[in-house]
Scaffold this motif. Structure first.
Motif, PDB file in Angstrom:
ATOM      1  N   GLN A  30      -6.039  25.699 -28.422  1.00 32.34           N
ATOM      2  CA  GLN A  30      -4.720  25.955 -28.984  1.00 32.34           C
ATOM      3  C   GLN A  30      -3.663  25.814 -27.895  1.00 32.34           C
ATOM      4  O   GLN A  30      -3.979  25.617 -26.723  1.00 32.34           O
ATOM      5  CB  GLN A  30      -4.664  27.358 -29.590  1.00 32.34           C
ATOM      6  CG  GLN A  30      -4.888  28.465 -28.573  1.00 32.34           C
ATOM      7  CD  GLN A  30      -4.875  29.848 -29.198  1.00 32.34           C
ATOM      8  OE1 GLN A  30      -5.026  29.991 -30.406  1.00 32.34           O
ATOM      9  NE2 GLN A  30      -4.690  30.864 -28.378  1.00 32.34           N
ATOM     10  N   SER A  31      -2.428  25.950 -28.286  1.00 31.09           N
ATOM     11  CA  SER A  31      -1.323  25.835 -27.331  1.00 31.09           C
ATOM     12  C   SER A  31      -1.270  27.071 -26.431  1.00 31.09           C
ATOM     13  O   SER A  31      -1.556  28.191 -26.870  1.00 31.09           O
ATOM     14  CB  SER A  31      -0.003  25.687 -28.078  1.00 31.09           C
ATOM     15  OG  SER A  31       1.091  25.839 -27.198  1.00 31.09           O
TER      16      SER A  31
ATOM     17  N   GLN B 117       0.674  30.103 -27.664  1.00 29.95           N
ATOM     18  CA  GLN B 117       0.158  30.985 -28.701  1.00 29.95           C
ATOM     19  C   GLN B 117      -0.616  32.148 -28.072  1.00 29.95           C
ATOM     20  O   GLN B 117      -1.193  32.014 -26.979  1.00 29.95           O
ATOM     21  CB  GLN B 117      -0.770  30.217 -29.646  1.00 29.95           C
ATOM     22  CG  GLN B 117      -0.063  29.182 -30.502  1.00 29.95           C
ATOM     23  CD  GLN B 117      -1.054  28.425 -31.373  1.00 29.95           C
ATOM     24  OE1 GLN B 117      -1.622  27.411 -30.972  1.00 29.95           O
ATOM     25  NE2 GLN B 117      -1.266  28.955 -32.577  1.00 29.95           N
TER      26      GLN B 117
ATOM     27  N   ASP C  90       1.142  21.665 -24.770  1.00 27.79           N
ATOM     28  CA  ASP C  90       1.483  21.192 -26.115  1.00 27.79           C
ATOM     29  C   ASP C  90       1.370  19.672 -26.238  1.00 27.79           C
ATOM     30  O   ASP C  90       0.832  19.151 -27.228  1.00 27.79           O
ATOM     31  CB  ASP C  90       2.909  21.630 -26.483  1.00 27.79           C
ATOM     32  CG  ASP C  90       3.015  23.135 -26.689  1.00 27.79           C
ATOM     33  OD1 ASP C  90       1.976  23.755 -26.997  1.00 27.79           O
ATOM     34  OD2 ASP C  90       4.116  23.687 -26.531  1.00 27.79           O
TER      35      ASP C  90
ATOM     36  N   ARG D 280      -1.952  23.481 -35.888  1.00 25.75           N
ATOM     37  CA  ARG D 280      -1.790  24.482 -34.835  1.00 25.75           C
ATOM     38  C   ARG D 280      -2.864  24.417 -33.756  1.00 25.75           C
ATOM     39  O   ARG D 280      -2.630  24.809 -32.620  1.00 25.75           O
ATOM     40  CB  ARG D 280      -1.800  25.888 -35.452  1.00 25.75           C
ATOM     41  CG  ARG D 280      -0.673  26.118 -36.460  1.00 25.75           C
ATOM     42  CD  ARG D 280      -0.718  27.531 -37.005  1.00 25.75           C
ATOM     43  NE  ARG D 280      -0.536  28.498 -35.939  1.00 25.75           N
ATOM     44  CZ  ARG D 280      -1.159  29.670 -35.894  1.00 25.75           C
ATOM     45  NH1 ARG D 280      -2.018  29.995 -36.828  1.00 25.75           N
ATOM     46  NH2 ARG D 280      -0.918  30.499 -34.902  1.00 25.75           N
ATOM     47  N   CYS D 281      -4.056  23.967 -34.099  1.00 23.58           N
ATOM     48  CA  CYS D 281      -5.162  24.073 -33.135  1.00 23.58           C
ATOM     49  C   CYS D 281      -6.235  23.050 -33.445  1.00 23.58           C
ATOM     50  O   CYS D 281      -6.115  22.260 -34.390  1.00 23.58           O
ATOM     51  CB  CYS D 281      -5.755  25.480 -33.172  1.00 23.58           C
ATOM     52  SG  CYS D 281      -6.505  25.886 -34.776  1.00 23.58           S
TER      53      CYS D 281
END
Length: 641
Positions: free
Chosen positions: A255-256, A259, A274, A306-307
């Motif tokens: 993930q980013s 987050q 990102d 998102r992921c």
């Protein structure tokens, strides 16, 4: 006044006594010995009139009986018991709750057997066989609440932290059979405790029965200090069969970095830039060299806005310095990024037999410093701080020290101003891991520690508002009880129940004085905290110690909580061990049994409930009850051929 003559025996009894000694002579000898014991009990009581006068009236008769019991047990009664049993009389073996009454009944029968007059002395007796049970039941109800329907013993459960935020957790415990909720003030904070207590009260109201709350003070517990964290490493290990073939890949969430760490349905999670994440798509391959330099690959199996989730069938170790490269379907490699959000691992010291460790006043713990060479030379031993540094001034060379509930043991070989040096003599083959916030026990040391820490005194403000009773941890002497009572009076809760947690050798040795001190105030009870107590007195002696505590508390008509590691394997894994089922059955001799938290705690409650209901028909305290046996009752026995 009763006057009878000795009946003529109808048959011969094989006697362990010499044939030249008649039954009459045995009876007369026993009368003399029992009269001396009786007088010793009364003399002990007379000598303690000042102490008795300070007690609450509700405990006066119980305290008298306790004094009689202690006077009785300074003698070795086994020879006397043999002769009483030979005559078919009570051998005083179950007299804890009504010592003088039991002894007087035996004396009365002996007087009848020898044709002597006997005056009824029940007016002098503090408790009889029936009234003693009423005293214990009354004291138990005052402290622990009413007896649960159909079960002679209450069940206490330690609440997990989630009980503060999830009402359903508490509701399930209450519905499963929890009678008392325990809140451990050594963990969490006042806001959490209040939320737990509120949920307990709401759940009790919902099921329309009473559930009491015990709040345990943290007490002067000696614990290990913080250990330096290990480097942040994420180990990715797929599950393999017996041939070493992976049958379930490791699932890594990606993930980013912006987050919050963590994703559902994955084994581990990392954060990335990102822009790098934008190039990631389902079916892409991620190449990297892990912390050992091994070439590894990840296959992306899921991608959303998102992921992403990637899988690996090879064991790999990721660190924040690991470079990840996307290998495109066209053979091109996209830009690399560093793996982020990998958490540092909790610090730990690895100790083996023969190792040396220093226990310091402060600082961050760390492993031994070794100068590598042809022969490794230790420059500095491992060290770890303790939460109560004043113990360094109070211990002596040669005294034993235990860590982590007795998993690691050693002896003190040097004492300096700022540290003491310990040689490890007890550890599993292959070594043991020692981390922060683990208990330290010093069973040989005469420690002068505060009965209540500053934190305990602060916590009492919440305890008196939320709880029905308070647990006094690591209580060692009567003054500790008086100090707690003083604070309760100051806070307007002098009537609050006090539970004496017996978890040190000194606390066990001073148990009678502790109970008498507790009898000055309102209701009181004793918890046998078998974890620390086993370390303090030695595991081989624990069975004897807990038995003696049960005897002593029964003599004082004081309720007992049977605690520590009851059905622990069941609560943690869902499957009990045979030994812990038998151990739970012994809990029927107490007035309450405590379970600790675990993912299968509701199963443990139901199992314990079933065990206690069954055993309650067979055992009351030390007394075996002859309930009809269903296993063989009414069964016709085959005649021998």
């Amino acid at each position: 006044m009763l006057k009878t003559h000795s009946p003529t025996p109808t048959h011969t009894i094989s006697s362990p006594k010499p044939k030249t000694v008649s039954r009459q002579q045995v009876c007369l000898s026993l009368i003399q010995e029992l009269q001396l014991l009786r007088q010793a009990m009364l003399d002990r009581e007379a000598a303690m009139q000042t102490e008795l006068s300070r007690l609450s009236p509700k405990y006066h008769e119980s305290a008298r009986n306790l004094i009689h019991y202690l006077a009785l047990r300074v003698h070795d009664l086994r020879p006397l018991q043999e002769r009483l049993a030979w005559l078919g009389l009570s051998s005083l073996g179950r007299s804890e709750s009504h010592v003088l009454a039991n002894l007087d009944k035996v004396l009365g029968i002996l007087h009848c057997l020898t044709g002597q007059d006997w005056l009824d002395k029940s007016a002098e007796e503090p408790a009889g066989s029936v009234s003693s049970r009423r005293l214990l039941e009354g004291h138990s109800v005052d402290l622990l609440g009413a007896y649960p329907l159909g079960r002679p013993v209450r069940i206490m459960v330690t609440l997990p932290s989630t009980a503060a935020t999830d009402y359903s957790v508490v509701r399930e415990l209450v519905e499963a059979g929890m009678d008392i909720a325990r809140i451990n003030c050594a963990h969490d904070d006042a806001e959490v405790w209040s939320a737990m207590a509120m949920h307990v009260r709401h759940a009790a109201k919902a099921v329309q029965r009473s559930v009491r709350i015990l709040m345990d003070l943290g007490g002067p517990k000696i614990r290990t200090g913080e250990v330096a964290p290990r480097p942040p490493v994420l180990r990715m290990r797929p599950q393999r069969d017996e041939y070493g073939r992976p049958y379930r890949p490791y699932r890594l969430g990606i993930q980013s970095n912006s987050q919050p760490p963590g994703m559902p349905d994955v084994d581990g999670c990392i954060g990335v830039e990102d822009k790098w994440l934008e190039h990631l798509h389902k079916g892409a391959q991620i190449d990297f060299s892990d912390a050992r330099g091994a070439k590894r690959h990840l296959l992306v199996v899921h991608r959303d806005a998102r992921c992403a989730i990637a899988e690996s069938v090879q064991t790999a170790y990721l660190t924040p310095e690991t470079l990840l490269t996307i290998h495109g379907a066209d053979g091109k490699k996209w830009r690399s990024t560093l793996a982020g959000q990998i958490q540092s691992q909790p610090g730990a010291l690895y100790l083996h037999r023969g190792d040396v460790i220093r226990v310091t006043r402060d600082g961050i713990g760390n492993g031994a410093v070794v100068e590598e060479g042809a022969e490794d030379v230790m420059v500095e031993p491992a060290h770890i701080a303790c939460t109560l540094p004043q113990i360094i001034d109070q211990v002596r060379i040669g005294e034993r020290i235990w860590f982590d509930d007795g998993k690691i043991g050693g002896f003190i070989r040097h004492v300096m101003d700022d540290w003491l040096e310990v040689e490890i003599t007890q550890a599993r083959e292959g070594g043991e891991k020692l981390i922060g916030d683990k208990g330290i026990n010093l069973p040989d040391s005469d420690l002068d520690l505060p009965a209540l820490t500053d934190k305990d005194v602060q916590d009492l403000a919440v305890v008196v508002r939320e709880a029905d009773m308070v647990g006094l941890s690591f209580v060692q002497q009567a003054d500790d009880v008086h100090l707690l009572r003083g604070h309760l009076e100051r806070l307007g809760r002098g009537d609050m129940g006090v539970v004496l947690k017996i978890e040190t050798l000194k606390g066990f040795e001073n148990l009678p004085e502790l109970m008498l001190a507790a009898m000055i105030g309102g209701c009181a009870g004793v918890m046998i905290a078998r974890g620390d107590l086993a370390v303090e007195c030695g595991y081989e002696r624990l069975a004897e110690v807990q038995e003696e505590i049960l005897w002593c508390t029964e003599a004082a008509h004081m309720p007992v909580i049977w605690a520590t590691q009851v059905l622990e394997t069941l609560a943690k894994t869902g499957v009990p061990s045979r030994a812990e089922i038998s151990d739970a059955g012994l809990g029927v001799r107490a007035e309450c049994v405590m379970l600790n938290k675990g993912p299968y705690i509701t199963d443990a409650i139901r199992t314990l409930d079933d065990i206690l209901r069954r055993m309650g028909g067979h055992q009351v305290k030390k007394r075996s009850m002859l309930r009809a046996l269903r296993s063989w009752g009414g069964k016709e026995l085959a005649s021998p051929k």
